[in-house]
Design an enzyme around this catalytic site. Sequence first.
Site, mmCIF file in Angstrom:
data_model
loop_
_atom_site.group_PDB
_atom_site.id
_atom_site.type_symbol
_atom_site.label_atom_id
_atom_site.label_comp_id
_atom_site.label_asym_id
_atom_site.label_seq_id
_atom_site.Cartn_x
_atom_site.Cartn_y
_atom_site.Cartn_z
ATOM 1 C CB THR A 139 7.346 7.260 6.447
ATOM 2 O OG1 THR A 139 6.087 6.585 6.590
ATOM 3 C CG2 THR A 139 8.316 6.624 7.421
ATOM 4 C CG ASP A 141 3.295 4.555 7.196
ATOM 5 O OD1 ASP A 141 2.299 5.199 7.559
ATOM 6 O OD2 ASP A 141 3.460 4.157 6.029
ATOM 7 N NE ARG A 176 -22.107 9.476 19.551
ATOM 8 C CZ ARG A 176 -23.141 9.921 18.831
ATOM 9 N NH1 ARG A 176 -24.261 9.250 18.790
ATOM 10 N NH2 ARG A 176 -23.042 11.036 18.155
ATOM 11 C CG MET A 183 -3.427 6.776 7.191
ATOM 12 S SD MET A 183 -2.708 7.941 6.012
ATOM 13 C CE MET A 183 -4.028 8.069 4.822
ATOM 14 N N GLY A 199 -4.903 9.365 25.775
ATOM 15 C CA GLY A 199 -5.486 8.516 26.817
ATOM 16 C C GLY A 199 -6.591 7.659 26.219
ATOM 17 C CB ALA A 200 -6.612 5.443 23.250
ATOM 18 C CG HIS A 266 -4.915 11.118 2.635
ATOM 19 N ND1 HIS A 266 -5.974 10.268 2.488
ATOM 20 C CD2 HIS A 266 -3.873 10.573 1.971
ATOM 21 C CE1 HIS A 266 -5.603 9.235 1.736
ATOM 22 N NE2 HIS A 266 -4.322 9.395 1.406
ATOM 23 C CD GLN A 268 -4.106 9.346 10.416
ATOM 24 O OE1 GLN A 268 -3.669 8.507 11.176
ATOM 25 N NE2 GLN A 268 -4.930 9.043 9.424
HETATM 26 O O1 F6P Z 1 2.762 5.360 3.827
HETATM 27 C C1 F6P Z 1 2.039 6.489 4.150
HETATM 28 C C2 F6P Z 1 0.549 6.260 4.053
HETATM 29 O O2 F6P Z 1 -0.094 7.442 4.453
HETATM 30 C C3 F6P Z 1 0.037 5.058 4.829
HETATM 31 O O3 F6P Z 1 -0.057 5.290 6.213
HETATM 32 C C4 F6P Z 1 -1.275 4.816 4.133
HETATM 33 O O4 F6P Z 1 -1.665 3.468 4.222
HETATM 34 C C5 F6P Z 1 -0.965 5.177 2.699
HETATM 35 O O5 F6P Z 1 0.184 6.001 2.718
HETATM 36 C C6 F6P Z 1 -2.092 5.876 1.984
HETATM 37 O O6 F6P Z 1 -1.703 6.063 0.669
HETATM 38 P P1 F6P Z 1 -2.526 6.882 -0.414
HETATM 39 O O7 F6P Z 1 -2.054 8.296 -0.344
HETATM 40 O O8 F6P Z 1 -2.162 6.249 -1.689
HETATM 41 O O9 F6P Z 1 -3.986 6.778 -0.064
#
Ligand code: F6P
Length: 359
Positions: A139, A141, A176, A183, A199-200, A266, A268
Amino acid sequence: MKRIGIMTTGGDCSGLNTVIQRLYRGATLRGWRTIGILDGTDGLCTTPPMVLEFDNDTLPIESARLAGSFLHNGRAGALNFETAAETGKLSQFNKQLRKSLTDLKLDALILIGGNGSLSLAWRNRDIYSDLQLICIPKTIDMDIPLTDKTIGFNTAVQQLTSFCDQLMLTARSHHRWFVVQTMGRDCGQLALNAGIAIGATAILIPEIKFDVNSLIEHIKNFPRDYGIILVSEGISLRGHSGRPADMISRKLTAAKICNRTAYPEHTQRVGDTTAADRILAARMADCALRAIENNETYVMTAIKDCKCETVSLADFFAAGDVTADPNIPDLQTSDAYVSPDDPLLDIATSMGIYLGEIK
Ligand code: F6P
């Protein structure tokens, strides 16, 4: 000769194909056959089940770095554990899955999934009672308890970092700020890690309460007039609904801070799998195959103290319980979220990054 099933479920991420390829190679070297189940549990809902027998050409080593899942992760709207439960069809659904696994004559099933898929596998564990169930955590996440790493996270951090690196250049040109929504669901690890890498100026994550006025003050007093505010998708702001980055952006605009929002979305979940994720995939695949040899079942591969070993699914499930966090009043926590003593919080603070109201 053992017959091993491989299935990817839940959202995709980069690294799935590497782990599938490593599993196939490792199983073949042991003289076992591997059967890929297509579309996650969808593939088990048809008669006969939708499968793919691997051979040397199915997933060549050079394409094992590609994002997505070669086995697919399932279609949106398909019947799954949750929708089956909601419509009162769970026992019928479970019966079908069990029948398909029996028809496939599998000795073991390797399920590559996220927090949701692994929890559902444990809750509906009777389906797998006639074979060995070995799970591999993936994942972006990083919200899976009992493992320090999950497949796909490192690539996601890299993707987000590259996205923000580019934005930083245009931010500088125009004096700016960019409010970038990441995600991560309820876990702030993705935002925290990428935020440190780029470095946010601020990182807002669900685990830490923040104050909009303090954030505005921090930006106004910042030694630069441009930068990035990373906002994890799981944060909320009292009295506001809608996308968190939009909410923050509106507040900054009202405070006369010139800003734009950006959504890497996505992207990411894709990108060529990083070396770190490929090594992790190789380690977890090897650990899963060893678990089959050791006759283990209902286990998940995990990284703890740099070692790759198995933990029981029962322990994984218990550790994911969400409870009140004694260190941060009003907040909920679990072993799967950023903990108050995560060393990265100190690093971010020492870099002058605004993280919220942490003491
Ligand atoms: O769990 C992985 C994830 O990419 C989360 O970070 C995000 O909230 C969700 O899935 C997005 O899901 P979907 O592909 O259904 O838009």
